[in-house]
Design a protein around this motif. Structure first.
Motif, PDB file in Angstrom:
ATOM      1  N   UNK A 141       0.837  -1.176   0.000  1.00  0.00           N
ATOM      2  CA  UNK A 141       0.000   0.000   0.000  1.00  0.00           C
ATOM      3  C   UNK A 141       0.881   1.238   0.000  1.00  0.00           C
ATOM      4  N   UNK A 142       0.533   2.188  -0.820  1.00  0.00           N
ATOM      5  CA  UNK A 142       1.295   3.426  -0.911  1.00  0.00           C
ATOM      6  C   UNK A 142       0.567   4.504  -0.118  1.00  0.00           C
ATOM      7  N   UNK A 143       1.330   5.153   0.741  1.00  0.00           N
ATOM      8  CA  UNK A 143       0.775   6.235   1.541  1.00  0.00           C
ATOM      9  C   UNK A 143       1.008   7.548   0.789  1.00  0.00           C
ATOM     10  N   UNK A 144      -0.078   8.239   0.477  1.00  0.00           N
ATOM     11  CA  UNK A 144       0.035   9.536  -0.166  1.00  0.00           C
ATOM     12  C   UNK A 144      -0.662  10.589   0.685  1.00  0.00           C
ATOM     13  N   UNK A 145      -0.677  11.805   0.207  1.00  0.00           N
ATOM     14  CA  UNK A 145      -1.253  12.914   0.962  1.00  0.00           C
ATOM     15  C   UNK A 145      -2.740  12.699   1.228  1.00  0.00           C
ATOM     16  N   UNK A 146      -3.449  12.133   0.249  1.00  0.00           N
ATOM     17  CA  UNK A 146      -4.883  11.886   0.413  1.00  0.00           C
ATOM     18  C   UNK A 146      -5.143  10.874   1.523  1.00  0.00           C
ATOM     19  N   UNK A 147      -4.324   9.840   1.594  1.00  0.00           N
ATOM     20  CA  UNK A 147      -4.467   8.820   2.638  1.00  0.00           C
ATOM     21  C   UNK A 147      -4.236   9.435   4.010  1.00  0.00           C
ATOM     22  N   UNK A 148      -3.196  10.249   4.128  1.00  0.00           N
ATOM     23  CA  UNK A 148      -2.907  10.899   5.402  1.00  0.00           C
ATOM     24  C   UNK A 148      -4.050  11.827   5.795  1.00  0.00           C
ATOM     25  N   UNK A 149      -4.581  12.569   4.852  1.00  0.00           N
ATOM     26  CA  UNK A 149      -5.699  13.464   5.145  1.00  0.00           C
ATOM     27  C   UNK A 149      -6.936  12.684   5.580  1.00  0.00           C
ATOM     28  N   UNK A 150      -7.186  11.530   4.962  1.00  0.00           N
ATOM     29  CA  UNK A 150      -8.339  10.707   5.332  1.00  0.00           C
ATOM     30  C   UNK A 150      -8.174  10.162   6.754  1.00  0.00           C
ATOM     31  N   UNK A 151      -6.985   9.647   7.063  1.00  0.00           N
ATOM     32  CA  UNK A 151      -6.724   9.111   8.402  1.00  0.00           C
ATOM     33  C   UNK A 151      -6.795  10.234   9.442  1.00  0.00           C
ATOM     34  N   UNK A 152      -6.249  11.389   9.113  1.00  0.00           N
ATOM     35  CA  UNK A 152      -6.303  12.529  10.038  1.00  0.00           C
ATOM     36  C   UNK A 152      -7.744  12.952  10.279  1.00  0.00           C
ATOM     37  N   UNK A 153      -8.555  12.933   9.242  1.00  0.00           N
ATOM     38  CA  UNK A 153      -9.964  13.282   9.391  1.00  0.00           C
ATOM     39  C   UNK A 153     -10.678  12.271  10.281  1.00  0.00           C
ATOM     40  N   UNK A 154     -10.415  10.981  10.083  1.00  0.00           N
ATOM     41  CA  UNK A 154     -11.032   9.948  10.914  1.00  0.00           C
ATOM     42  C   UNK A 154     -10.602  10.067  12.372  1.00  0.00           C
ATOM     43  N   UNK A 155      -9.354  10.486  12.583  1.00  0.00           N
ATOM     44  CA  UNK A 155      -8.828  10.641  13.941  1.00  0.00           C
ATOM     45  C   UNK A 155      -9.134  12.028  14.509  1.00  0.00           C
ATOM     46  N   UNK A 156      -9.815  12.840  13.738  1.00  0.00           N
ATOM     47  CA  UNK A 156     -10.164  14.207  14.143  1.00  0.00           C
ATOM     48  C   UNK A 156      -8.904  15.019  14.474  1.00  0.00           C
ATOM     49  N   UNK A 157      -7.900  14.912  13.585  1.00  0.00           N
ATOM     50  CA  UNK A 157      -6.656  15.653  13.750  1.00  0.00           C
ATOM     51  C   UNK A 157      -6.545  16.710  12.670  1.00  0.00           C
ATOM     52  N   UNK A 158      -5.980  17.830  13.025  1.00  0.00           N
ATOM     53  CA  UNK A 158      -5.666  18.863  12.050  1.00  0.00           C
ATOM     54  C   UNK A 158      -4.153  18.887  11.899  1.00  0.00           C
ATOM     55  N   UNK A 159      -3.677  18.634  10.677  1.00  0.00           N
ATOM     56  CA  UNK A 159      -2.243  18.577  10.422  1.00  0.00           C
ATOM     57  C   UNK A 159      -1.838  19.690   9.473  1.00  0.00           C
ATOM     58  N   UNK A 160      -0.710  20.324   9.781  1.00  0.00           N
ATOM     59  CA  UNK A 160      -0.130  21.303   8.872  1.00  0.00           C
ATOM     60  C   UNK A 160       0.526  20.547   7.716  1.00  0.00           C
ATOM     61  N   UNK A 161       0.875  21.265   6.662  1.00  0.00           N
ATOM     62  CA  UNK A 161       1.460  20.627   5.472  1.00  0.00           C
ATOM     63  C   UNK A 161       2.762  19.893   5.801  1.00  0.00           C
ATOM     64  N   UNK A 162       3.616  20.503   6.627  1.00  0.00           N
ATOM     65  CA  UNK A 162       4.871  19.831   6.982  1.00  0.00           C
ATOM     66  C   UNK A 162       4.611  18.597   7.843  1.00  0.00           C
ATOM     67  N   UNK A 163       3.565  18.639   8.666  1.00  0.00           N
ATOM     68  CA  UNK A 163       3.211  17.465   9.470  1.00  0.00           C
ATOM     69  C   UNK A 163       2.672  16.345   8.590  1.00  0.00           C
TER      70      UNK A 163
END
Length: 96
Positions: A1-23
């Protein structure tokens, strides 16, 4: 599985996290490392290994539950600052 920006954004949304671009970039690297490690673990031959349910084979040694000393209600309430004939009285802590 390849982790891309969309995957990170989806996981962050599910975890109710707000991440900056560098994060998000750091998360892509970290999550990729985790998946690479899991893939490495999947390469290990565990065909002859029994599943581990408990860390040891020891069985709990339990003693018989025996009442050794009892006190009466009066003795239990003797030093309580506030009490009635059967219970401790405490300040109300929960409002409706």
């Amino acid at each position: 599985m390849i982790i891309d920006k969309e995957t990170v954004e989806k996981v962050a949304n599910l975890a109710r996290l707000e991440l900056a671009e560098d994060e998000k970039e750091a998360m892509i690297k970290d999550m990729s490392k985790i998946l690479d490690f899991m893939a490495k673990l999947n390469e290990i031959d565990t065909s002859g290994v029994e599943p581990l349910v408990y860390m040891t084979n020891e069985v709990n040694v339990l003693r018989e539950d025996v009442v050794k000393q009892t006190i009466t209600t009066e003795e239990g309430l003797k030093n309580a600052p506030k009490h009635n004939e059967d219970y401790f009285l405490v300040a109300k802590v929960i409002d409706k």
